[in-house]
Design a protein around this motif. Sequence first.
Motif, short mmCIF file in Angstrom:
data_model
loop_
_atom_site.label_atom_id
_atom_site.label_comp_id
_atom_site.label_asym_id
_atom_site.label_seq_id
_atom_site.Cartn_x
_atom_site.Cartn_y
_atom_site.Cartn_z
N TYR A 120 0.86 -1.19 0.00
CA TYR A 120 0.00 0.00 0.00
C TYR A 120 0.90 1.23 0.00
CZ TYR A 120 -3.21 3.58 1.71
OH TYR A 120 -3.94 4.74 1.86
N GLU A 122 0.99 5.63 -0.55
CA GLU A 122 0.35 6.93 -0.73
C GLU A 122 1.37 7.90 -1.32
OE1 GLU A 122 -1.45 8.36 2.84
OE2 GLU A 122 -2.99 6.77 2.88
N THR A 148 -5.68 4.28 -9.19
CA THR A 148 -5.83 4.93 -7.89
C THR A 148 -7.01 4.31 -7.15
OG1 THR A 148 -7.18 6.65 -8.95
CG2 THR A 148 -4.85 7.11 -8.67
N CYS A 157 -3.92 6.99 -3.34
CA CYS A 157 -3.66 5.74 -2.62
C CYS A 157 -3.60 4.60 -3.63
CB CYS A 157 -4.74 5.49 -1.58
SG CYS A 157 -5.02 6.89 -0.46
#
Length: 220
Positions: A120, A122, A148, A157
């Motif tokens: 994950y 960002e 996204t 993210c």
Amino acid sequence: MFTGIIESLGCIKRMDTVAGDVRLVIESDSLDFSDVQLGDSIAANGICLTVVDLGEKSYAVDVSRETLARTAMQNWSIGDTVNLEKAMLPTTRFGGHIVSGHVDGVGRIVQIKKDARSIYIEIELPEDLKRYTATKGSVTADGISLTTNLVKDNIICLNIIPHTAKITNIERHWRVGSLVNIEVDVVARYLERLLQGQADTIPSSTGITEAFLAENGFMR
């Protein structure tokens, strides 16, 4: 044009300053050079660059000061690993999305963590690029076509599957604080331009004005 599907990895072997610009030499043991010719385009970390010299397993490109100023290349060093993709052919399988190789800005990684088998991530975007992003939309980061999962203001993210992490430079170079080249979806850019043009030409009798488009989220 490109698709954002990385073909191979390359290594920065030389970075020479030439009359204020930079001559870059990239080496790759895995890129297929059999059909590469002088003048061809190869994207390195999402930056479309023209081949000006060819070796057996390497090629050279000239980089303008404009490219250096607008991309994360200014932070590259000899030995860095970069994502490579040759320009697409009419017969190329379109596995990613339309990518021009013209970087719109530089993003900064603000979070990385494991999420089951995926990673994950960002990425914080420049303020002027956030209007081109959408949840489940497309974005290119360091030349990689990505979806996204969620947009939070100017932060996108992403979830990176193990295969993508392995065949790109993500595992090697992406860390919190790393800078990455961002290219937004070209369709979003053209749509914005189209709406801007329409706002100037739509007859007032329709009731649709530039203010109306702005109020309803079509313009900012």
